[in-house]
Design an enzyme around this catalytic site. Structure first.
Site, short mmCIF file in Angstrom:
data_model
loop_
_atom_site.label_atom_id
_atom_site.label_comp_id
_atom_site.label_asym_id
_atom_site.label_seq_id
_atom_site.Cartn_x
_atom_site.Cartn_y
_atom_site.Cartn_z
N GLU A 1 0.66 -1.25 0.00
CA GLU A 1 -0.12 0.10 -0.11
C GLU A 1 0.95 1.34 0.03
O GLU A 1 0.72 2.29 0.73
CB GLU A 1 -0.99 0.03 1.16
CG GLU A 1 -2.04 -1.10 1.07
CD GLU A 1 -3.21 -1.04 1.77
OE1 GLU A 1 -3.36 0.11 2.73
OE2 GLU A 1 -3.93 -1.79 1.96
C1 LIG Z 1 3.49 -9.21 0.21
C2 LIG Z 1 3.10 -8.28 -0.90
C3 LIG Z 1 1.62 -8.11 -0.96
C4 LIG Z 1 1.20 -7.35 -1.93
N1 LIG Z 1 -0.08 -7.31 -2.48
C5 LIG Z 1 -0.56 -6.53 -3.56
C6 LIG Z 1 -1.83 -6.78 -4.24
O1 LIG Z 1 -2.65 -7.42 -3.66
N2 LIG Z 1 -1.85 -6.10 -5.27
C7 LIG Z 1 -1.11 -5.26 -5.68
O2 LIG Z 1 -1.58 -4.79 -6.96
N3 LIG Z 1 -0.12 -5.01 -5.44
C8 LIG Z 1 0.64 -5.85 -4.17
N4 LIG Z 1 1.71 -5.62 -3.66
C9 LIG Z 1 2.63 -4.76 -4.20
C10 LIG Z 1 3.01 -3.64 -3.16
O3 LIG Z 1 1.87 -3.01 -2.88
C11 LIG Z 1 3.94 -2.53 -3.71
O4 LIG Z 1 3.27 -1.55 -4.51
C12 LIG Z 1 4.98 -2.87 -4.51
O5 LIG Z 1 5.64 -4.18 -4.01
C13 LIG Z 1 6.07 -2.09 -4.79
O6 LIG Z 1 7.04 -2.51 -5.74
P1 LIG Z 1 8.32 -3.16 -5.51
O7 LIG Z 1 8.02 -3.98 -4.45
O8 LIG Z 1 8.76 -3.76 -6.92
O9 LIG Z 1 9.24 -2.08 -5.11
P2 LIG Z 1 9.92 -0.91 -5.75
O10 LIG Z 1 8.89 -0.21 -6.63
O11 LIG Z 1 10.99 -1.33 -6.95
O12 LIG Z 1 10.53 -0.07 -4.85
C14 LIG Z 1 11.91 -0.29 -4.29
C15 LIG Z 1 12.24 0.76 -3.18
O13 LIG Z 1 12.26 2.05 -4.01
C16 LIG Z 1 11.78 2.87 -3.37
N5 LIG Z 1 11.06 4.04 -3.95
C17 LIG Z 1 10.36 3.75 -5.41
N6 LIG Z 1 10.20 4.91 -5.85
C18 LIG Z 1 10.71 5.90 -5.09
C19 LIG Z 1 10.93 7.42 -5.05
N7 LIG Z 1 10.22 8.11 -6.09
N8 LIG Z 1 11.54 8.12 -4.11
C20 LIG Z 1 11.74 7.29 -3.11
N9 LIG Z 1 11.83 5.91 -2.82
C21 LIG Z 1 11.19 5.28 -3.92
C22 LIG Z 1 10.51 2.28 -2.59
O14 LIG Z 1 10.01 3.04 -1.48
C23 LIG Z 1 11.12 0.94 -2.16
O15 LIG Z 1 11.92 1.31 -0.95
C24 LIG Z 1 2.20 -6.39 -2.81
C25 LIG Z 1 3.47 -6.51 -2.34
C26 LIG Z 1 3.94 -7.40 -1.54
C27 LIG Z 1 5.54 -7.73 -1.16
#
Ligand SMILES: Cc1cc2nc3c(=O)[nH]c(=O)nc-3n(C[C@H](O)[C@H](O)[C@H](O)COP(=O)(O)OP(=O)(O)OC[C@H]3O[C@@H](n4cnc5c(N)ncnc54)[C@H](O)[C@@H]3O)c2cc1C
Length: 823
Positions: A501
């Site tokens: 989220e």
């Molecule tokens: C267990 C789990 C359940 C989930 N459930 C769902 C679901 O039901 N439906 C769904 O659609 N999604 C879901 N997600 C997705 C989740 O809500 C996140 O949006 C998603 O995991 C973020 O993408 P990423 O993990 O690839 O991180 P990335 O987007 O690659 O981010 C990596 C890091 O970079 C940071 N970052 C990115 N952009 C910036 C910026 N501009 N400035 C500073 N820092 C930044 C982030 O804060 C993070 O620390 C789930 C994720 C997990 C792990």
């Protein structure tokens, strides 16, 4: 005389700015000042006439709207339109989503505390309370966390069925559709209670009630969609999931490459207009077991079957799992919290137009729909989960610290332990206060997007802090997993709460202040909107109003910051008397300082503030701490101002004020325009930085709240899963804790007798025997001491397992069913 005149002028200007006087009052005061100047001094006519002429010209230029617009505002307006940072449609929609509420009040620099205190205290209806006491309690009993997380890697079949049968998936669905129609407060209480027993169960219940098909249909669904799907979702006949994230679009969800094309295709044996979908998603919670996928994708209309436009934007659809082309079912292993989560893909999946959420009317509106729903959901699920974990740590780690003895005294009495224990208790109090305040806003119909980002970020971070502290305090008993360990899984779940989220770094660096600066500021959004007005004359008039309001606002906060800084908030009005009155005054000071600093940062950095994420984050931290502290003060009032909660209130407010101060100081240290940064520091902290980390005394008092049974401990941990049947670990710890409090004076007598040389026995048992023989303690007291020894041992013991060859056979002491765990 001149000095007196100068001081009087400064005082009047200061007072007018402080109280936010209108243009008329400024002009009247200015004229009166000039009159006194000419009549009351021996100034010559050749000085007086030019002064009057310039003053009149100034008054006409700034005081008469038509003249001001033409000669002052119009050039400013042209410049503003040129330098205004470009805003993508996604940003625009994010900014327009949701509402502003107490966050906007904090941005004024002079919050109206009465407005906060007038908000009704949290209240559950009878049906909601009964659901918590009965169905939720029963579900908690069904959710054996060790069985779920270690042995089955899933909820039991009974638990799944119970969740569906009892309407846990329909908490937010109105009764007319067969749901529970619960308030945000009740929804949160259910998730919090489940989280205190089994985080996997809590996540399973919270997801369908958060952002997903249910919520989207409630807000945007067509009549047919609502009447077909909502009853099915409420009854658990459909298991929903929502799929937005994919390998190429994580935090930058607007960049999803998943595609839908408008075309004709076959649906239930007929050729109909619809969408052909191709997608690749991952991390989707409940995905592997869902029956109905909520899908986000970008819609294109290459054949112009819907209209002129080819790229229609983010759109949402409901895709039944069994639609040809859908591939779903694999699971991710999400640390050791085995809620159902996995990837899914779709290849040339065809759905008719009526499967689009809201039908064709909402084509291309998907991003706004998501952000609006997130503005609500983010304020409920993860905050509830975090508070559930914080309350568990407060109650049971506090109890553990009272039961566990080292160096012959309970470890909770060591100063080194008091520090983290105080943090756990007071942060939990603060988290819970922020949770309930936010739910109160949601329940009066607000959808505060900035506040929901604040509570998502800060409550999950404080959850991390609390559980890390709890792990330190519990030592090995926190580390060794098994049914006896109540905090190990909560520790493992932290990164999940942090990531979902809106990942936390992004939320802090970009969202809280990034959105808050524009949404909550009383004038900035109006200036932006004026600049975008297609009618230039109206745009200019609106800009004139906003820009001059903004100038008055900055002047007011300048005057307030300096006055409140010099007096450290004293003399400012408070809505209450007593021990918390000073906190209201200090928050007034910090609110003015924040508003002024935010304006200075925005004015000097303009659009580049967006890229200066660390400055934005620090401003967001101040806004957040202002919100969290308001919540603490509100909760104290709502609970009837119990003295016994004061240690927690003092700790939480003291800690937040210190954090606000440090965030502001770091902001000033890093603002690029140095002279202005120095000036700002001088205005905001003219007598230096007064706040420090909480004192040892404040820590000790806060820690004691969870080291002893009492009403403050009960209030702090209300709403979590408790059960007095001794098959539950919670009951075992509670029983030992209550006895530990009762035997404490007896143990003290024993200890002192040993120290005084009255008892010579080498071990505890012989000392008790001797003390009994000597009449130092009674037989009943001796029995209680012995009982305490037994219970203490029960609480400090951890689970262990037999090892066979290259495999552990995990057969926990209290579990009948062994499970194989490959190493
Ligand atoms: C267990 C789990 C359940 C989930 N459930 C769902 C679901 O039901 N439906 C769904 O659609 N999604 C879901 N997600 C997705 C989740 O809500 C996140 O949006 C998603 O995991 C973020 O993408 P990423 O993990 O690839 O991180 P990335 O987007 O690659 O981010 C990596 C890091 O970079 C940071 N970052 C990115 N952009 C910036 C910026 N501009 N400035 C500073 N820092 C930044 C982030 O804060 C993070 O620390 C789930 C994720 C997990 C792990």
């Amino acid at each position: 005389m001149w000095i007196f005149g100068l001081l009087l002028t400064i005082a009047v200007v200061w007072a007018l700015a402080y109280w936010g006087a209108g243009t008329g009052v400024w002009i009247a005061a200015f004229a009166a000042g000039l009159a006194v100047f000419t009549a009351g001094t021996d100034v010559t006519w050749y000085v007086a006439v030019p002064v009057w002429a310039i003053s009149t010209a100034l008054v006409l230029l700034l005081g008469v709207p038509r003249i001001r617009r033409r000669y002052v505002t119009a050039p400013l307006f042209r410049q503003f339109r040129k330098v205004m940072p470009p805003m993508s449609q996604t940003e625009q929609e994010a900014l327009e989503a949701g509402t502003v509420w107490w966050d906007a009040e904090l941005f004024t620099g002079k919050p109206d505390w009465q407005r906060l205190l007038n908000l009704p205290p949290p209240h559950l209806s009878r049906a909601e309370q009964e659901f918590l006491d009965n169905e939720t309690q029963t579900l908690c009993e069904l959710l054996d966390d060790w069985q779920v997380t270690h042995e089955d890697k899933d909820l039991s079949a009974d638990a799944w069925q119970y969740i569906k049968d009892k309407g846990f998936f329909g908490l937010i669905i109105p009764e007319e559709y067969g749901g529970k129609g619960f308030s945000a407060l009740a929804h949160s209480e259910v998730v919090m209670k489940l989280a205190s027993r089994c985080i996997t169960g809590a996540v399973t219940v919270m997801v369908p009630n958060s952002l997903g098909p249910g919520k989207l249909l409630l807000h945007y669904g067509t009549r047919e969609q609502k009447s077909y799907y909502l009853p099915r979702l409420a009854r658990g006949e459909e298991v929903p999931c929502f799929a937005l994230t994919g390998p190429d679009a994580g935090s930058d969800a607007g960049a999803i490459p998943d595609r839908g094309e408008v075309c004709y295709g076959e649906w239930q044996g007929e050729q109909v207009l619809g969408v052909r979908l191709n997608w690749e998603k991952r991390y989707i919670t409940l995905g592997p077991v869902c029956t109905l996928l909520g899908l986000a994708f970008k819609l294109y209309d290459p054949e112009h079957l819907l209209g002129e436009k080819e790229e229609l934007g983010v759109t949402l659809a409901l895709v039944p799992r069994d639609t040809p082309g859908v591939s779903i079912g694999d699971r991710h292993v999400t640390l050791d919290i085995p809620f159902q989560n996995g990837p899914n893909t779709g290849r040339d999946v065809f759905v008719p137009m009526q499967q689009l959420v809201g039908g064709t009317a909402y084509v291309g509106q998907g991003w706004r729909m998501l952000v609006e729903c997130l503005a609500e959901g983010r304020g409920i699920s993860l905050p509830a989960l975090s508070v559930g974990a914080g309350k568990t740590a407060s109650r049971f780690t506090g109890a553990y610290a009272a039961i566990r003895r080292q160096f012959n005294i309970p470890i909770g009495r060591f100063e080194g332990i008091e520090e983290p224990l105080a943090r756990i208790a007071a942060l939990t109090y603060q988290m819970d206060a922020a949770r309930t305040l936010t739910l109160g806003a949601l329940d009066i119909g607000e959808s505060p997007s900035v506040i929901s980002a604040i509570v998502k970020y800060h409550l999950t971070e404080k959850y991390r802090r609390c559980i890390n502290d709890a792990m330190d305090i519990q030592g090995g008993s926190g580390i060794c997993l098994g049914p006896s360990n109540l905090i190990g899984r909560a520790y493992q779940a932290i990164p999940i709460a942090i990531t979902v989220e809106g990942a936390n770094i992004l939320t802090r660096s970009m969202i809280i202040f990034g959105q808050g600066a524009v949404r909550c500021h009383p004038w900035v959004l109006k200036e932006f909107q004026a600049a975008q007005n297609p009618d230039p004359a109206r745009g200019l008039a609106e800009f004139d109003h906003a820009a001059f309001g903004h100038v008055g606002f900055v002047l007011g906060n300048f005057a307030r910051s300096l006055f409140l800084g010099l007096t450290r908030g004293r003399f400012s009005g408070t809505p209450v008397d007593g021990p918390t009155a000073r906190y209201f005054q200090q928050l007034h000071w910090m609110s003015a300082a924040f508003a002024l600093s935010a304006d200075v940062a925005m004015m000097t950095l303009g659009g580049s503030l967006k890229r200066k994420e660390r400055l934005s984050a620090r401003l967001g931290d101040v806004l957040s701490e202002l919100y969290l502290t308001s919540a603490v003060l509100k909760r104290f009032e709502d609970d009837g101002r119990p003295d016994t909660d004061l240690p927690l209130v003092n700790w939480a407010c003291g800690n937040s004020l210190y954090r606000m101060q440090e965030s502001l100081r770091l902001l000033f240290r890093n603002l690029p325009f140095r002279p202005l940064a120095w000036l700002l520091r001088l205005i905001v902290f003219p007598t230096g930085a007064p706040y420090t980390e909480t004192s040892d005394r404040v820590d000790r008092e806060a820690a004691r709240v969870v080291l002893k049974p009492g009403e403050a401990r009960e209030r702090l941990t209300r709403g979590i899963f408790l059960n007095d049947q001794l098959r539950f670990r919670q009951a075992q710890i509670e029983r030992a804790f209550l006895l530990a409090a009762r035997v404490e004076p007896i143990e003290k007598t024993l200890r002192e007798s040993v120290r005084a040389g009255l008892l010579r026995g080498r071990d505890f048992a012989s000392q008790v025997e001797e003390a009994l023989a000597e009449g130092i303690i009674t037989r009943a007291e001796a029995a209680e001491l012995e009982q305490m020894q037994i219970l203490r041992r029960e609480v400090i013991m951890v689970d262990s397992y037999a090892q066979y060859g290259k495999r552990f056979v995990l057969a926990p002491a209290r579990s009948k069913k062994p499970a194989i765990y490959a190493v």
